[in-house]
Design an enzyme around this catalytic site. Structure first.
Site, PDB file in Angstrom:
ATOM      1  CG  HIS A  95      31.447  27.568 -10.685  1.00  0.00           C
ATOM      2  ND1 HIS A  95      31.903  28.859 -10.579  1.00  0.00           N
ATOM      3  CD2 HIS A  95      30.137  27.613 -10.354  1.00  0.00           C
ATOM      4  CE1 HIS A  95      30.915  29.639 -10.181  1.00  0.00           C
ATOM      5  NE2 HIS A  95      29.826  28.898 -10.031  1.00  0.00           N
TER       6      HIS A  95
ATOM      7  CG  HIS B  55      28.656  29.751  -4.910  1.00  0.00           C
ATOM      8  ND1 HIS B  55      29.921  29.522  -5.366  1.00  0.00           N
ATOM      9  CD2 HIS B  55      27.880  29.878  -6.010  1.00  0.00           C
ATOM     10  CE1 HIS B  55      29.917  29.506  -6.701  1.00  0.00           C
ATOM     11  NE2 HIS B  55      28.695  29.724  -7.113  1.00  0.00           N
TER      12      HIS B  55
ATOM     13  CD  GLU C  92      27.939  31.567 -11.120  1.00  0.00           C
ATOM     14  OE1 GLU C  92      27.707  31.283  -9.935  1.00  0.00           O
ATOM     15  OE2 GLU C  92      28.096  30.691 -11.999  1.00  0.00           O
TER      16      GLU C  92
ATOM     17  CG  HIS D 266      23.377  28.932 -14.041  1.00  0.00           C
ATOM     18  ND1 HIS D 266      24.427  29.683 -14.485  1.00  0.00           N
ATOM     19  CD2 HIS D 266      23.658  28.672 -12.732  1.00  0.00           C
ATOM     20  CE1 HIS D 266      25.310  29.872 -13.505  1.00  0.00           C
ATOM     21  NE2 HIS D 266      24.859  29.280 -12.427  1.00  0.00           N
TER      22      HIS D 266
HETATM   23  C1  DHB Z   1      24.327  25.357 -10.077  1.00  0.00           C
HETATM   24  C2  DHB Z   1      25.233  26.138 -10.804  1.00  0.00           C
HETATM   25  C3  DHB Z   1      26.092  27.021 -10.153  1.00  0.00           C
HETATM   26  O1  DHB Z   1      26.970  27.835 -10.792  1.00  0.00           O
HETATM   27  C4  DHB Z   1      26.063  27.102  -8.779  1.00  0.00           C
HETATM   28  O2  DHB Z   1      26.955  27.924  -8.168  1.00  0.00           O
HETATM   29  C5  DHB Z   1      25.168  26.318  -8.053  1.00  0.00           C
HETATM   30  C6  DHB Z   1      24.304  25.453  -8.702  1.00  0.00           C
HETATM   31  C7  DHB Z   1      23.414  24.394 -10.761  1.00  0.00           C
HETATM   32  O3  DHB Z   1      23.374  24.333 -11.990  1.00  0.00           O
HETATM   33  O4  DHB Z   1      22.712  23.648 -10.080  1.00  0.00           O
HETATM   34 FE    FE Z   2      27.971  29.396  -9.241  1.00  0.00          FE
END
Ligand code: DHB
Ligand code: FE
Length: 291
Positions: free
Chosen positions: A12, A59, A240, A193
């Site tokens: 997302h 978030h 996540e 990530h």
């Molecule tokens: C990014 C990815 C995410 O899942 C998020 O909530 C905020 C930022 C990103 O890759 O920048």
């Molecule tokens: Fe996220």
């Protein structure tokens, strides 16, 4: 009766939404990613459900750290987009399905899942970016959405086992709802990530692809994987991915039925700071009926 027809899984990443909002999807950075989304969009256009139960994490847009529900179910007829960073996206409001929400709440809480019921909340990129990825840029979303928000932001967060079991309970709730509705469950977030600290930018392609395999073929095994493995291997925000287990739990094989059929899988690196993943599993019960 209502039935579960498929589960859908997708990252997302907010920048993916912004790329659509600003008309940048054909720029060299994004064109391969959006080309990769095409088969999923075509499948979704031909298999649009009446309702999506959309599992995502907020978030800090609906819930600040003053109040962090473990599982929060949206009960509303309408949810307005909101976001940090770039601000609220210029996308349609999310239209709910309050009577099915009430039924899911009744069924799942009576099975001892302590959901927080939310009568009014905005939805952030965790919800709106998956809708844009799957449906593009319509004037109105083509189905109702029931937001199911999972805390993956502040410890302690729910275990993989708890997420999988919640998905099974959502299936039982949907199948006991006395209205002829096609329902999909979407799990969002991930893949690997990390947005902060010394390991910012971490992407682990090997682990992500093993996660895909285990999610599809051994969900009960994946449900026993501890949070620390997600964080170590997939980064602090890779946690996540535990939310994908809610969607996987809603498939027929975990209720004694046949295995789902994999319709589509995409893995693309990088998208913003993230490994972007996408998966569609068609439920076995619908295959026997409609194949
Ligand atoms: C990014 C990815 C995410 O899942 C998020 O909530 C905020 C930022 C990103 O890759 O920048
Ligand atoms: Fe996220």
């Amino acid at each position: 009766m209502a039935r579960i027809t498929a589960s859908v899984y997708t990252s997302h990443v907010p920048a993916i939404g912004v790329a659509m909002d600003l008309g940048k999807t054909q720029e060299p950075y994004y064109a391969p990613l959006f080309a990769g989304y095409e088969p999923a969009r075509a499948w979704m256009a031909a298999n649009t459900p009446d309702v999506v139960v959309l599992v995502f994490n907020d978030h800090a847009n609906a819930f600040s750290l003053e109040m962090v529900p473990t599982f929060a179910l949206g009960m509303s007829a309408r949810y307005e987009p909101a976001d940090e960073g770039w601000g609220a996206r210029p996308v349609p409001p999310v239209v709910g399905q309050p009577t099915l929400s009430a039924h899911i709440a009744h069924s799942v809480i009576r099975e001892d899942f302590d959901l927080t019921l939310v009568n009014d909340m905005p939805v952030d990129h965790g919800c709106t970016v998956p809708l844009s990825i799957m449906f593009g840029q319509p004037d109105a979303w083509p189905c109702a959405v029931i937001p199911l928000v999972v805390n993956v932001v502040q410890y302690p967060i729910p275990s993989g086992r708890r997420c999988l079991e919640l998905g099974k309970a959502v299936r039982r709730a949907v199948e006991s709802y006395d209205e002829d509705l096609d329902v999909q469950v979407w799990g969002t977030g991930g893949m690997s990530h990390q947005l902060q600290g010394p390991r910012a930018g971490l992407i682990n392609q090997k682990w992500d692809n093993e996660f895909f395999e285990r999610l599809v073929n051994d969900p009960e095994g994946q449900a026993t994987v501890e949070h620390v493995e997600y964080v170590r291997e997939a980064g602090s925000e890779g946690i996540e991915l535990v939310m994908w287990l809610v969607a996987r739990g809603a498939m027929a094989d975990l209720a004694g039925g046949g295995a789902p059929t994999e319709v589509h899988r995409l893995y693309h690196v990088p998208a913003s700071n993230t490994a972007a993943g996408q998966l569609i599993l068609k439920d076995a019960s619908t295959m026997t009926t409609f194949a």
